[in-house]
Design an enzyme around this catalytic site. Structure first.
Site, PDB file in Angstrom:
ATOM      1  N   HIS A  70       0.872  -1.324  -0.120  1.00 20.82           N
ATOM      2  CA  HIS A  70       0.064   0.283  -0.058  1.00 20.82           C
ATOM      3  C   HIS A  70       0.965   1.201  -0.104  1.00 20.82           C
ATOM      4  CE1 HIS A  70       0.609   0.617   4.437  1.00 20.82           C
ATOM      5  NE2 HIS A  70       0.576  -0.563   4.337  1.00 20.82           N
ATOM      6  N   ASP A  72      -0.555   4.286   1.006  1.00 19.99           N
ATOM      7  CA  ASP A  72      -0.972   5.205   2.027  1.00 19.99           C
ATOM      8  C   ASP A  72      -0.245   5.095   3.362  1.00 19.99           C
ATOM      9  OD1 ASP A  72      -2.521   2.832   2.165  1.00 19.99           O
ATOM     10  OD2 ASP A  72      -4.024   3.862   3.239  1.00 19.99           O
ATOM     11  N   ASP A 102       6.196   0.690   7.339  1.00 22.62           N
ATOM     12  CA  ASP A 102       4.563   0.417   6.983  1.00 22.62           C
ATOM     13  C   ASP A 102       4.140   1.287   5.660  1.00 22.62           C
ATOM     14  OD1 ASP A 102       2.125  -0.513   7.323  1.00 22.62           O
ATOM     15  OD2 ASP A 102       1.559   0.601   9.048  1.00 22.62           O
ATOM     16  N   GLU A 136      -5.077   1.028   2.194  1.00 27.76           N
ATOM     17  CA  GLU A 136      -4.986   0.070   2.944  1.00 27.76           C
ATOM     18  C   GLU A 136      -5.214   0.429   4.770  1.00 27.76           C
ATOM     19  OE1 GLU A 136      -3.067  -2.993   5.823  1.00 27.76           O
ATOM     20  OE2 GLU A 136      -2.453  -0.913   5.578  1.00 27.76           O
ATOM     21  N   GLU A 137      -4.736   1.821   5.088  1.00 30.66           N
ATOM     22  CA  GLU A 137      -4.674   2.048   6.199  1.00 30.66           C
ATOM     23  C   GLU A 137      -6.241   2.500   6.818  1.00 30.66           C
ATOM     24  OE1 GLU A 137      -2.590   1.666   8.075  1.00 30.66           O
ATOM     25  OE2 GLU A 137      -0.615   1.838   7.232  1.00 30.66           O
ATOM     26  N   GLU A 164       3.317  -7.273   3.499  1.00 32.26           N
ATOM     27  CA  GLU A 164       3.927  -6.944   4.475  1.00 32.26           C
ATOM     28  C   GLU A 164       3.718  -7.519   5.888  1.00 32.26           C
ATOM     29  OE1 GLU A 164       2.071  -3.361   6.282  1.00 32.26           O
ATOM     30  OE2 GLU A 164       0.288  -3.878   5.235  1.00 32.26           O
TER      31      GLU A 164
END
Length: 427
Positions: A70, A72, A102, A136-137, A164
């Protein structure tokens, strides 16, 4: 500066905070790097500036592997950081900034690898589908969910995926443990609503919505969820016992996790379901009893335990509070006894003779949930060799997030071993 570190630094400088202005500039940068490497990226938006990039790298076999990540990141308050979170500076051998772990560092490893392959004329062993996604967040609505449903054809042939939260080193005595994620807990983000009778704050309440909600939230927060050892977590504990040469008491797992330090964090949150109240909204004036009150709860449940989790939540809520889902997704799992799992472990051992790979279940969630819905088994594998003093898990959504340059370079080498054709050819 190595290419992987430069790409990571560049990606961090794009402020892709979610919620925020969107992922478009970072996505365009990624698409440009892929195009330079000879790929033909597909760029699409699910909403204005919520941009996704997917590219297929042809391999020696049409059976495909998905590598997704991701673009974001979660918000960051610059005043709390030692180095500005969107600077991408390299200090003390690390690339600093929001997303370093991340997961822009992981994205940079993938991009650096395919660009290196293009220069050397290397093909992957099988088709690789690379997905750089939005949102994704949050829930993945603008990213993985949209891509997996509206652009399903881009993932044709994909049977497995890596992403991840796995493959990083954790020091354990003379060995380094590398957790390779084979699953993650399911997600149940809930909005709780209590309805009562509005009235003057000085009068005896008929039914106080704030009080009803607070009682329910308190019951949830104080509930002691029972230990439930899933096969993957049980296998992890067995592996840790062998590596450490000592018994881990399964009747005292929380205490054992505390005793084992960072190794213990690999199973501490994965032995039971959880539900954490995170937001409460109620009322508008001190002398007015409101007619309703709302709270949000972040619920997580182990694979296969969804119904047990929801039954417990409903009992804890009581009759005066209702729930609705902001996000509900089952916890995906991938096989431990599979050739691809062993290949990931072998790639780690080849680059680090002290590596002891173990199966692992993530406490949180990733975009793997969306791809599991279309039959793609997801593993957490973003290889990093870390300094033992670096609290890697503590930097997820934390301050002073950073990733070692040498760790990123290690990750590129591991991925090369895992993904490149045994007999590289000219593309």
């Amino acid at each position: 500066m190595s290419e992987v570190a430069q790409i990571c630094s560049d990606l961090i400088r794009f402020d892709t905070t979610n919620p925020g202005a969107g992922e478009r500039p970072a996505a365009e940068y990624v698409a440009g790097l892929l195009s330079e490497a000879g790929a033909e990226p597909v760029v699409f938006e699910s909403a204005p500036h919520r941009t996704n990039v997917v590219a297929r790298i042809p391999g020696d076999s049409p059976e495909a592997l998905l590598i997704h990540g991701h673009l974001d990141v979660v918000p960051a308050e610059p005043a709390d950081w030692r180095i500005h979170p969107f600077s991408g500076e390299v200090v003390d051998g690390c690339v600093w900034g929001r997303g370093a772990v991340d997961m822009k560092g992981t994205l940079s490893m993938t991009l650096a690898l395919v660009r290196d392959w293009a220069r050397r004329g290397v093909r992957p062993e099988r088709d690789l589908v690379l997905a750089f996604l939005a949102d994704e967040e949050a829930t993945g609505e603008y990213g993985s969910r949209y891509a997996a449903t509206r652009h399903r054809e881009l993932f044709d042939g994909c049977t497995e995926a890596i992403s991840e939260s796995g493959g990083y080193s954790v020091q354990a005595q003379d060995a380094r443990v590398y957790p390779v994620a084979v699953g993650e807990r399911g997600t149940a983000w809930m909005r709780l609503t209590a309805r009562g009778v509005a009235g003057h704050g000085s009068r005896p309440p008929v039914r106080n919505a704030v009080a009803e909600l607070c009682h329910a939230v308190s019951r949830i927060a104080s509930h002691r969820w029972p230990v439930r050892l899933t096969p993957a977590v049980s296998a992890l504990i067995d592996s840790l016992e062998e590596i450490l040469g000592e018994r881990i008491d399964r009747d005292r797992l929380e205490e054992e996790a505390e005793r084992l330090g960072r190794v213990g964090t690999l199973f501490r949150a994965q032995i039971r379901n959880s539900a954490n109240p995170t937001m409460i909204q109620a009322g508008y004036k001190v002398n007015v009893i409101p007619g309703s009150a709302v709270a949000h709860v972040d619920g997580r449940f182990l694979p296969g335990l969804r119904e047990e989790f929801l039954e417990t939540i409903d009992r804890l809520l009581g009759p005066g509070v209702t729930r609705e889902f902001v996000n509900l997704e089952d916890g995906p799992s991938a096989p431990m006894e599979a050739p691809f799992f062993e290949r990931m472990c072998s790639a780690l051992r080849a680059e680090d003779p002290a590596a002891r790979p173990v199966p692992y279940v993530m406490s949180g969630g990733t975009d793997a949930k969306a791809f599991a819905r279309i039959g793609i088994a997801g593993y957490g594998f973003a290889p990093l060799l870390l300094d033992p003093g670096l609290d890697y898990l503590g930097m997820f959504h934390g301050v002073d997030e950073r990733v070692p340059v040498t760790g990123l370079e290690f990750g590129v080498r591991v991925l090369d071993r895992l993904l490149a054709s045994p007999s590289p050819g000219v593309t």
